[in-house]
Design an enzyme around this catalytic site. Structure first.
Site, PDB file in Angstrom:
ATOM      1  N   HIS A 151       0.831  -1.221   0.000  1.00  0.00           N
ATOM      2  CA  HIS A 151       0.000   0.000   0.000  1.00  0.00           C
ATOM      3  C   HIS A 151       0.862   1.268   0.000  1.00  0.00           C
ATOM      4  O   HIS A 151       0.413   2.311   0.469  1.00  0.00           O
ATOM      5  CB  HIS A 151      -0.950   0.046   1.196  1.00  0.00           C
ATOM      6  CG  HIS A 151      -1.696  -1.233   1.433  1.00  0.00           C
ATOM      7  ND1 HIS A 151      -2.957  -1.472   0.940  1.00  0.00           N
ATOM      8  CD2 HIS A 151      -1.336  -2.373   2.092  1.00  0.00           C
ATOM      9  CE1 HIS A 151      -3.359  -2.689   1.300  1.00  0.00           C
ATOM     10  NE2 HIS A 151      -2.379  -3.259   1.995  1.00  0.00           N
TER      11      HIS A 151
ATOM     12  N   SER B  61      15.163  20.898 -17.056  1.00  0.00           N
ATOM     13  CA  SER B  61      13.992  21.710 -17.407  1.00  0.00           C
ATOM     14  C   SER B  61      14.477  22.928 -18.175  1.00  0.00           C
ATOM     15  O   SER B  61      15.535  23.480 -17.883  1.00  0.00           O
ATOM     16  CB  SER B  61      13.290  22.151 -16.127  1.00  0.00           C
ATOM     17  OG  SER B  61      12.513  23.312 -16.364  1.00  0.00           O
TER      18      SER B  61
ATOM     19  N   LYS C  96      16.331  21.357 -11.986  1.00  0.00           N
ATOM     20  CA  LYS C  96      15.659  20.078 -12.225  1.00  0.00           C
ATOM     21  C   LYS C  96      16.572  19.023 -12.852  1.00  0.00           C
ATOM     22  O   LYS C  96      17.423  19.317 -13.677  1.00  0.00           O
ATOM     23  CB  LYS C  96      14.433  20.272 -13.141  1.00  0.00           C
ATOM     24  CG  LYS C  96      13.288  21.038 -12.526  1.00  0.00           C
ATOM     25  CD  LYS C  96      12.703  20.417 -11.260  1.00  0.00           C
ATOM     26  CE  LYS C  96      11.961  19.122 -11.497  1.00  0.00           C
ATOM     27  NZ  LYS C  96      10.686  19.304 -12.216  1.00  0.00           N
TER      28      LYS C  96
ATOM     29  N   GLU D 202      10.192   7.602 -17.143  1.00  0.00           N
ATOM     30  CA  GLU D 202       8.819   8.008 -17.458  1.00  0.00           C
ATOM     31  C   GLU D 202       8.427   7.544 -18.855  1.00  0.00           C
ATOM     32  O   GLU D 202       7.291   7.126 -19.100  1.00  0.00           O
ATOM     33  CB  GLU D 202       8.686   9.533 -17.347  1.00  0.00           C
ATOM     34  CG  GLU D 202       8.800  10.022 -15.913  1.00  0.00           C
ATOM     35  CD  GLU D 202       8.966  11.532 -15.813  1.00  0.00           C
ATOM     36  OE1 GLU D 202       8.368  12.119 -14.908  1.00  0.00           O
ATOM     37  OE2 GLU D 202       9.694  12.124 -16.639  1.00  0.00           O
TER      38      GLU D 202
ATOM     39  N   TYR E 152      -8.755 -15.703 -44.476  1.00  0.00           N
ATOM     40  CA  TYR E 152      -8.109 -14.388 -44.549  1.00  0.00           C
ATOM     41  C   TYR E 152      -9.140 -13.297 -44.818  1.00  0.00           C
ATOM     42  O   TYR E 152     -10.079 -13.489 -45.590  1.00  0.00           O
ATOM     43  CB  TYR E 152      -7.051 -14.366 -45.659  1.00  0.00           C
ATOM     44  CG  TYR E 152      -6.400 -12.999 -45.818  1.00  0.00           C
ATOM     45  CD1 TYR E 152      -5.329 -12.616 -45.025  1.00  0.00           C
ATOM     46  CD2 TYR E 152      -6.896 -12.074 -46.743  1.00  0.00           C
ATOM     47  CE1 TYR E 152      -4.760 -11.356 -45.152  1.00  0.00           C
ATOM     48  CE2 TYR E 152      -6.331 -10.807 -46.870  1.00  0.00           C
ATOM     49  CZ  TYR E 152      -5.267 -10.455 -46.071  1.00  0.00           C
ATOM     50  OH  TYR E 152      -4.712  -9.211 -46.189  1.00  0.00           O
TER      51      TYR E 152
HETATM   52  N1  ARG Z   1      -0.792  -6.776 -47.739  1.00  0.00           N
HETATM   53  C1  ARG Z   1      -1.580  -7.929 -47.380  1.00  0.00           C
HETATM   54  C2  ARG Z   1      -1.531  -8.120 -45.867  1.00  0.00           C
HETATM   55  O1  ARG Z   1      -0.628  -7.629 -45.276  1.00  0.00           O
HETATM   56  C3  ARG Z   1      -1.040  -9.149 -48.025  1.00  0.00           C
HETATM   57  C4  ARG Z   1      -2.045 -10.221 -48.193  1.00  0.00           C
HETATM   58  C5  ARG Z   1      -3.006  -9.838 -49.249  1.00  0.00           C
HETATM   59  N2  ARG Z   1      -3.916 -10.889 -49.488  1.00  0.00           N
HETATM   60  C6  ARG Z   1      -5.081 -10.679 -50.061  1.00  0.00           C
HETATM   61  N3  ARG Z   1      -5.865 -11.679 -50.198  1.00  0.00           N
HETATM   62  N4  ARG Z   1      -5.452  -9.470 -50.441  1.00  0.00           N
HETATM   63  O2  ARG Z   1      -2.376  -8.746 -45.267  1.00  0.00           O
END
Ligand code: ARG
Length: 463
Positions: free
Chosen positions: A155, A276, A282, A289, A316
């Site tokens: 504390h 400072s 200072k 920090e 993806y």
């Molecule tokens: N520049 C894209 C990324 O970093 C690469 C992959 C692109 N793939 C796609 N299906 N557009 O994710």
């Protein structure tokens, strides 16, 4: 040049091109892209898509791109969609039509995965080395003042006396866990994704184990859809970095306090402080920090990728391009902070008399007295009350622990034996905490030896 123009009647709008382009940040992946592409060329040669000569031509051209990329201005003015497109365009400038074969059976989805894995594997290695360097600086700082006594806090109130090395070893433990955590992240980063195609697996019969061996990956991924969808390995890196930053931030906070005029336990070197522009007297702990400040930034990087990935349908999605900046930022801030913390640690000069006096002037010995009473047969609850009363009397009459003697103690409560007065000195009570993990001098010197041995082991595990 586009890697995907055929299906389109018009090109992308300027706004979309600007909005979606990533070269200005994923350019950092150029060396990984070159390395991965060279291995991929060799993989294509092994399945007969490239002749040995063609393969050599491509590998050499990639090597040349790698050399040219040493020039920090190499990407200046380029307007390619991303680093993968840039590298293939450069390849075309060097080898002509042959460049068109490099992307056979390969998708940018797996390419971006392998590039980021190569980048993060190297980054993890840098961070792991830096953690050991900081751990070593902490041990050196501990060994400079092996007997220094400080009040430990709960504390932010003086709680019990501990040895200075014991305090530093607490951080040693944190960074030891950080080392292991980053090693574990590295293990999950260190898996070859190539051969996955866009999401369904490559249509060409690559020997994936051979590609893995070529790029020094000890393992290959097991599911192509997972590869295109997965950024867990990046999250692992960001989490491991975040915990490092958390520990660095707390260390920074301690040392900002301990070097303040209010504490005055230590001075920080001129080299890690600044002045400072207005107040001539200072000497500010800006290095610490900034470490504390950058920790928030790295937690933001982790949160950023977490939120980006949440709710994405397999596999993806372009959202995932947003992984790069947090990854790069977290690495740079973490590496920079570890390096800074090490230099600060090396600059610290402790004034042992100040924390020792802080310990002696306060009631950090109260627990020692109560425990000694308990050892002499008094129920701990009663012992706690007796010592609590002693502290209250002292506070009311302005007495410090050192103002009591064996006789006055015994007069305060019959359970006190005169020889218990030795525990009014913090160094005495400490000796009882001799079990593993305690602050007794014997335990701490054993802990320092053990820590040095562990650090040697960690160093042997560095890549
Ligand atoms: N520049 C894209 C990324 O970093 C690469 C992959 C692109 N793939 C796609 N299906 N557009 O994710």
């Amino acid at each position: 040049m586009k890697l995907w123009g055929g299906r389109f009647e018009t090109g992308p709008s300027e706004v979309f091109e600007q909005f979606s382009g990533s070269l200005h940040f994923d350019g950092k992946l150029i060396f990984a892209d070159v390395e991965g592409s060279q291995a991929f060329a060799r993989a294509l040669a092994r399945i007969g898509i490239l002749t040995a000569d063609e393969c050599q031509t491509l590998v050499n051209a990639f090597a040349e791109i790698g050399r040219e990329a040493q020039d920090p201005k190499y990407l200046d003015g380029a307007s390619d969609e991303d680093i993968h497109t840039f590298v293939i365009r450069k390849l075309g400038e060097k080898v002509g039509a042959l460049a068109g074969k490099i992307h056979t059976g390969r998708s940018r989805n797996e390419q971006v995965s392998v590039d980021v894995r190569l980048y993060l594997r190297a980054s993890a290695d840098t961070v792991l080395t830096q953690i050991t360097e900081l751990m070593s600086a902490l041990l050196a700082l501990a060994e400079k003042y092996p007997d220094a006594v400080i009040p430990g806090y709960t504390h932010l109130r003086r709680a019990q006396a501990v040895l200075w090395p014991h305090y530093l070893l607490a951080y040693f433990e944190m960074f030891a866990r950080d080392f292991e955590r980053m090693e574990q992240a590295r293990t999950r980063i260190n898996v070859l994704p190539l051969g996955s195609g866009a999401l369904a697996g490559s249509g060409f019969p690559f020997d994936r184990q051979a590609i893995a061996a070529d790029l020094h990956f000890p393992a290959i991924t097991r599911n192509s859809m997972d590869v295109s969808a997965d950024r867990d390995f990046a999250l692992d890196f960001l989490y491991a970095s975040s915990v490092i930053m958390l520990h660095l931030s707390r260390l920074a906070e301690d040392w900002i306090l301990y070097s303040s005029e209010e504490f005055e336990w230590m001075t920080l070197g001129d080299g890690v402080t600044s002045g400072s522009s207005l107040m001539p007297q200072k000497k500010n702990p800006d290095s610490l920090e900034l470490i504390r400040g950058k920790s928030g930034r790295v937690f933001g990087d982790l949160t950023s990728l977490f939120v980006t990935m949440k709710g994405l349908p397999l596999t993806y999605n372009r959202d995932m391009q947003e992984d790069k900046e947090p990854i790069f930022d977290a690495f740079h801030q973490t590496a920079g902070s570890l390096a800074m913390a090490k230099v600060v640690a090396e600059s610290i000069v402790l004034k042992p008399a100040v924390p020792a006096a802080a310990a002696e002037d306060s009631w950090v010995v109260a627990t020692d007295l109560a425990e000694e009473l308990a050892r002499s047969g008094v129920a701990f609850h009663r012992a706690h009350q007796i010592v609590g009363k002693l502290v209250l009397d002292s506070v009311n009459s302005g007495k410090k622990p050192g103002d009591w003697t064996g006789e006055t103690l015994a007069a305060a409560a019959p359970e006190f034996k005169p020889e218990m007065a030795r525990l009014l000195k913090p160094v005495e009570g400490m000796k009882s905490r001799a079990l593993v993990g305690g602050t007794a001098p014997s335990a701490v010197s054993a802990a320092l030896k053990e820590a040095a041995g562990r650090l040697t082991e960690f160093r042997q595990r560095l890549h």
